[in-house]
Structures are given as structure tokens and as C-alpha cells.
Design a protein around this motif. Sequence first.
Motif, mmCIF file in Angstrom:
data_model
loop_
_atom_site.group_PDB
_atom_site.id
_atom_site.type_symbol
_atom_site.label_atom_id
_atom_site.label_comp_id
_atom_site.label_asym_id
_atom_site.label_seq_id
_atom_site.Cartn_x
_atom_site.Cartn_y
_atom_site.Cartn_z
ATOM 1 N N GLU A 238 0.824 -1.205 0.000
ATOM 2 C CA GLU A 238 0.000 0.000 0.000
ATOM 3 C C GLU A 238 0.860 1.258 0.000
ATOM 4 O OE1 GLU A 238 -4.173 -1.274 2.226
ATOM 5 O OE2 GLU A 238 -2.583 -0.295 3.372
ATOM 6 N N ALA A 239 1.986 1.207 0.714
ATOM 7 C CA ALA A 239 2.857 2.380 0.771
ATOM 8 C C ALA A 239 3.451 2.694 -0.605
ATOM 9 C CB ALA A 239 3.980 2.146 1.785
ATOM 10 N N LYS A 240 3.865 1.648 -1.336
ATOM 11 C CA LYS A 240 4.416 1.867 -2.678
ATOM 12 C C LYS A 240 3.346 2.386 -3.630
ATOM 13 C CE LYS A 240 8.043 -1.631 -2.202
ATOM 14 N NZ LYS A 240 8.525 -2.964 -2.646
ATOM 15 N N LEU A 241 2.130 1.824 -3.517
ATOM 16 C CA LEU A 241 1.034 2.305 -4.351
ATOM 17 C C LEU A 241 0.698 3.759 -4.008
ATOM 18 C CD1 LEU A 241 -1.050 1.578 -6.527
ATOM 19 C CD2 LEU A 241 -2.577 0.789 -4.699
ATOM 20 N N THR A 242 0.787 4.093 -2.721
ATOM 21 C CA THR A 242 0.548 5.479 -2.308
ATOM 22 C C THR A 242 1.558 6.425 -2.944
ATOM 23 O OG1 THR A 242 -0.363 4.751 -0.187
ATOM 24 C CG2 THR A 242 0.387 7.027 -0.325
ATOM 25 N N TRP A 243 2.816 6.006 -2.968
ATOM 26 C CA TRP A 243 3.847 6.845 -3.576
ATOM 27 C C TRP A 243 3.567 7.057 -5.064
ATOM 28 C CZ3 TRP A 243 6.990 10.545 -3.162
ATOM 29 C CH2 TRP A 243 8.045 10.748 -4.062
ATOM 30 N N SER A 244 3.120 5.995 -5.747
ATOM 31 C CA SER A 244 2.769 6.133 -7.162
ATOM 32 C C SER A 244 1.613 7.108 -7.338
ATOM 33 C CB SER A 244 2.398 4.766 -7.752
ATOM 34 O OG SER A 244 3.497 3.883 -7.731
ATOM 35 N N PHE A 245 0.608 6.986 -6.495
ATOM 36 C CA PHE A 245 -0.531 7.895 -6.585
ATOM 37 C C PHE A 245 -0.150 9.312 -6.159
ATOM 38 C CE2 PHE A 245 -3.641 4.248 -6.512
ATOM 39 C CZ PHE A 245 -4.225 4.577 -7.719
ATOM 40 N N PHE A 246 0.831 9.436 -5.252
ATOM 41 C CA PHE A 246 1.246 10.774 -4.842
ATOM 42 C C PHE A 246 1.856 11.537 -6.018
ATOM 43 C CE2 PHE A 246 4.606 13.678 -3.447
ATOM 44 C CZ PHE A 246 3.858 14.547 -2.677
ATOM 45 N N LYS A 247 2.705 10.878 -6.767
ATOM 46 C CA LYS A 247 3.292 11.530 -7.938
ATOM 47 C C LYS A 247 2.200 11.937 -8.919
ATOM 48 C CE LYS A 247 6.064 8.004 -8.460
ATOM 49 N NZ LYS A 247 7.069 7.076 -9.022
ATOM 50 N N GLN A 248 1.206 11.069 -9.061
ATOM 51 C CA GLN A 248 0.094 11.379 -9.950
ATOM 52 C C GLN A 248 -0.770 12.494 -9.374
ATOM 53 O OE1 GLN A 248 -3.775 8.994 -10.460
ATOM 54 N NE2 GLN A 248 -2.369 8.015 -11.871
ATOM 55 N N SER A 249 -0.987 12.483 -8.048
ATOM 56 C CA SER A 249 -1.835 13.492 -7.411
ATOM 57 C C SER A 249 -1.241 14.881 -7.552
ATOM 58 C CB SER A 249 -2.022 13.160 -5.924
ATOM 59 O OG SER A 249 -2.682 11.932 -5.759
ATOM 60 N N PHE A 250 0.084 14.965 -7.434
ATOM 61 C CA PHE A 250 0.749 16.254 -7.571
ATOM 62 C C PHE A 250 0.473 16.860 -8.941
ATOM 63 C CE2 PHE A 250 4.310 19.112 -8.263
ATOM 64 C CZ PHE A 250 4.366 19.782 -7.049
ATOM 65 N N LEU A 251 0.554 16.010 -9.966
ATOM 66 C CA LEU A 251 0.299 16.480 -11.325
ATOM 67 C C LEU A 251 -1.189 16.754 -11.543
ATOM 68 C CD1 LEU A 251 2.661 13.993 -13.175
ATOM 69 C CD2 LEU A 251 3.114 16.375 -12.626
ATOM 70 N N LYS A 252 -2.024 15.876 -10.991
ATOM 71 C CA LYS A 252 -3.467 16.058 -11.166
ATOM 72 C C LYS A 252 -3.936 17.355 -10.509
ATOM 73 C CE LYS A 252 -7.945 13.826 -10.439
ATOM 74 N NZ LYS A 252 -8.668 12.694 -9.822
ATOM 75 N N GLN A 253 -3.330 17.718 -9.383
ATOM 76 C CA GLN A 253 -3.701 18.965 -8.723
ATOM 77 C C GLN A 253 -3.377 20.164 -9.601
ATOM 78 O OE1 GLN A 253 -5.485 19.636 -6.292
ATOM 79 N NE2 GLN A 253 -4.961 21.671 -5.556
ATOM 80 N N ILE A 254 -2.233 20.117 -10.275
ATOM 81 C CA ILE A 254 -1.881 21.202 -11.191
ATOM 82 C C ILE A 254 -2.905 21.302 -12.312
ATOM 83 C CG2 ILE A 254 -0.164 21.999 -12.869
ATOM 84 C CD1 ILE A 254 1.985 20.803 -11.095
ATOM 85 N N LEU A 255 -3.332 20.139 -12.826
ATOM 86 C CA LEU A 255 -4.304 20.146 -13.917
ATOM 87 C C LEU A 255 -5.687 20.577 -13.434
ATOM 88 C CD1 LEU A 255 -3.249 16.842 -15.711
ATOM 89 C CD2 LEU A 255 -2.786 19.171 -16.453
ATOM 90 N N THR A 256 -6.059 20.140 -12.227
ATOM 91 C CA THR A 256 -7.386 20.459 -11.704
ATOM 92 C C THR A 256 -7.523 21.930 -11.344
ATOM 93 O OG1 THR A 256 -7.566 18.215 -10.824
ATOM 94 C CG2 THR A 256 -9.082 19.862 -9.940
ATOM 95 N N GLU A 257 -6.491 22.470 -10.707
ATOM 96 C CA GLU A 257 -6.539 23.857 -10.229
ATOM 97 C C GLU A 257 -5.617 24.754 -11.052
ATOM 98 O OE1 GLU A 257 -8.603 24.783 -8.053
ATOM 99 O OE2 GLU A 257 -8.966 23.245 -6.552
ATOM 100 N N GLY A 258 -5.305 24.344 -12.272
ATOM 101 C CA GLY A 258 -4.292 25.040 -13.059
ATOM 102 C C GLY A 258 -4.561 26.514 -13.245
#
Length: 540
Positions: A238-258
Motif C-alpha cells: 500500500e505504501a508503494k502504491l501510495t507513492w505512485s498515486f502521490f506523484k500522480q496526485s501532484f500532477l493532477k492537482q496542477i491540472l485540476t486547479e491550473g
Amino acid sequence: MGGQEVLGQAARLASSGLLLQVLFRLITFVLNAFILRFLSKEIVGIVNVRLTLLYSTSVFLAREAFRRACLSGGAQRDWRKTLNLLWLTVPLGVFWSLFLGWIWLQWLEVPDPNTVPHYGTGVVVFGLSAVVELLGEPFWVLAQAHMFVKLKVIADSLSVILKSVLTALLVLWLPHWGLYIFSLAQLFYTSVLVLCYVLYFTNLLGSPESSRHFLPVSRMTDLLPSITRSRSFYNWKEAKLTWSFFKQSFLKQILTEGERYVMTFLNVLNFGDQGVYDIVNNLGSLVARIVFQPIEESFYIFFAKVLEREKEATMQKQEDIAVAAVVLESLLKLALLTGLSITVFGFSYSQLALDIYGGPMLSSGSGPALLRTYSFYVLLLAINGVTECFTFAAMSKEEVDRYNFSMLALSCAFLAVAYVLTRWCGSVGFILANCFNMAIRISQSLRFIHHYYHKSPHRPLASLRLSPALLGAFLLSGGITRVSEMYLCCNYGWLARLAHVAVGTLCLAATLGIVFLTESKLIHFLRTQLGASRLTGKWT
């Protein structure tokens, strides 16, 4: 738990979330109209763009990855390790609040204190409210995983209503407080939200009723961080999957609130224009957020429970794969029809809606062009919400990592496009850039879904095709309402406006009639799931 049972729970969660979103958006809608009569556009812009961006970025970066990873696990898991992992959201929230708060105070343009007083206090309190909300994250994930629908409805409703009442009273009695009003209301909102979850679990875990929910904890202390028998503090998968989603979340936040990042860091609009843009943005997304946010949240849980991440569709239980395909097909059709309706009718009724809502301040400037453009963006927003809901639930860790690289390129392209288009055509450029962003993300998700099902007999993407009769109905309705707007709205008095509304109502009724005649599979799905939500339905 079988796919059909999970589907029934997801439908119940989505329908309750739909009612919740209606309540939220109506309250926000009325509150914004009220605030515009008492406070300046500049204060609205600072609160709704800059301070809300600070809060949402801190919360999103601290918890989004953990939510996606920890809600994806099966029934057989060590919940102590999952809860330990979730508590990491609090120190992460402290870090992001301090780091972003420093940027907001030291790097960004500080508004004139005579126009927008108490800016520094607003930054500190909005950052603190983000940390307070993260204290309830383990409770929220546990409640979502066990489909505690009633808890979510009551907690969210109560906190939003009380926040709105407090804001309205302070605006009415103490308008000179400026940002103190919104800072106190935001901190009050997060405190009430967390308190609802804590009190619910305190009461539940101390009662005999907790046994029928098969909860993995028996007392409140079990929800706190602890060392497990295996002496491993986390579930490292779960921790490794969280890290993968964290990298994605950082980018998704830029796209969502760009657009808010561009407005905040590049100063392409003044604070007053930011306030008008945010008002139009909220109004434009009203229906889409009401309908599709609860659907996306609820059916992500459904897909995550039914589908196994590391297996292809042909290697999983075919009953679950078939149910997932039917649900995805129906949700895509619902998104397409709702989005098209908003696009077609929103184009001809944007100016009237803004004139009623905010008067000449909104309807005489760039507001109508903004809302018309946004009505097309809603179509893309609706489809993207459904496709990403499935895609993120079905992707393996390796696929999530590969997707992150494409999101990185898209983030850079989006920011560049937003800056260029805003310089070229003003605030409309933000919405056009968002359309570009959503179109690319939709194409990514569609490619994944097509590949996922290409070896199976199911073709959920076929739902994106419209029948000629329905396509003709949308085109004809768009033409009729556009002519009606030219000759009846908005400078010919209230009788002409009412006639314009009547024309749109008749066109919408005719279009919905054709939907009922041509989309029998979708109608059956909606009736089945709405019926299931009532019958399965004593809320947990």
C-alpha cells in the motif's frame, strides 16, 4: 462481497451524495449571491481563489494518494497497518501548510490592506484548517470502505450548513472584519467535520451494534498508530502504491486547479477579475459537480472493490468484469447526455442566468462569454470524471507510474497553453486551456479502457455513440434556443425572458422524451439502481 452487492452499495452512496451535492451547491449559490451585496469583488477573489487554493492544495497533496491506495485493498488486509499509513497524512499536511503558507506570504503579491484587510491571518488560519481536516482522515477512509453512507451525509451537511450560517451572519453584522470572517468560518467547518466522525465512531465502537458491521477495530485506541504483531508499521505494498498515486496526485492537482495557479503566481488577472471568474466558474460547474462528483467518488469505490489491479480482464471473475462493463457503459452514456444538455442549453441561457444571479456586474462584461465557453467544458468534465474513475481503479502500480510521465508532460503543456491563451483572450483562455487539458486526459483514459476490454466480449465505449434521432434533437434544440435568445432575451423585459425560458423548457422536454425512447438500456440501469438504493437501503 459480490459485484452486484457492491454495485448496490455504490449506487446508494452515489444517490445520497447526489442529494448532498445539491444541498452544498444551492447553499454556496445563495451564499455567493448574498456576499456580493455586502463585500467587494477583491475579497471574493482573494478568498475563493488564493486562500481556497492554499487550503485545497495542502489537503489534496497530503491525502489524495493515501485515499486512492487505501480504498483499493481487498477485504483481507491488516487494517492496523492501513491506519498507520493514513496517519502520515497529518505530518504531511503540516509540512505542506507551512511550506505553502510561507510562499503565500513571502512570494506572492500581498493585497492592499485597505481593500483586503487581514491577509496574513487568512493564510495562517486556512493552512491550520487543512491540518485539522486531516486529523479525521483515518476515520473517513474506514467509513468509506464500509459504506457508512449516513455518516458522510450528516457530517458533510452539518459542517457546510453551519459554516454557511456563520459566514452569512458575520458578513451581515461585521463586514469590516474582511478575511477574519472567512478564516473563522473555514476553521469552524473543518472542526465540525472531524468532530462528527470522531463522535460517530466513539458511539459506534462502544455499542453492541458495531459487531454487525464487521469493523476491523473494536475501540477508539485501535484507530491510533500502533505496532502490529509482525512488527511492520506499514503495509509496504500500500505504501508503494501510495507513492505512485502521490506523484500522480501532484500532477493532477496542477491540472485540476491550473487556472488558479496561473492567476495566483503569474498575476494575469487582478483580484476583482479573479472574483468574477470564480463566480462564473462555480455557476458553470453547478450541475456537473452536483451530478458527477458523487458518482465519481462512489463508483471509484465500486470499481476498486470489483476489479483486481494486477490482473487482465480475461484473468478475473467474468461476472465481475461483466458487471463493471455494464456500469461503465451506463455511466458514460449518462455523462454524455448530461454534458450535451448543459452545453446545448447553457449556450443560449448564460446571459440570462448571470443577469438573474449577479445583475449587470456579471451579465454585461465578459461573464456571458465565460459561461458559454464553460458550458462546453462541462461536457468534457463529465466524460473525464467517469473515464478516470474506472481507469484509476483498474490500473496496476506500473501503469500508474507510466501514466504519471504523461501527466507530467500534460501539466507543463497545460500551464503554457493557459498562459498564452489568457494573454490572448483574457479569462476565457483559462477555460479553453481546461478544455485542452480534459480532451487529452479523456483520450488517455479511453485508450486504457479500450485496451483493458479488447480481449473480452464487452464494449463499454460503444455508449459514446448517439442515435441519429437524439443527435438531431440536440442540434435542433440548440438552434431554436439560440434564435429565442436573439429575439427574446435579455433586453426586452420580463415577459420576453419568461417566453425564452418556456421555449427552452419545451425543447428540453422534447429532448428528454427522445432519450426515454432511444436509450432503454440507460433507463433500465437508472431504474434498477435507484430502486436498489431504496430497497437495500437502510443507511448504515
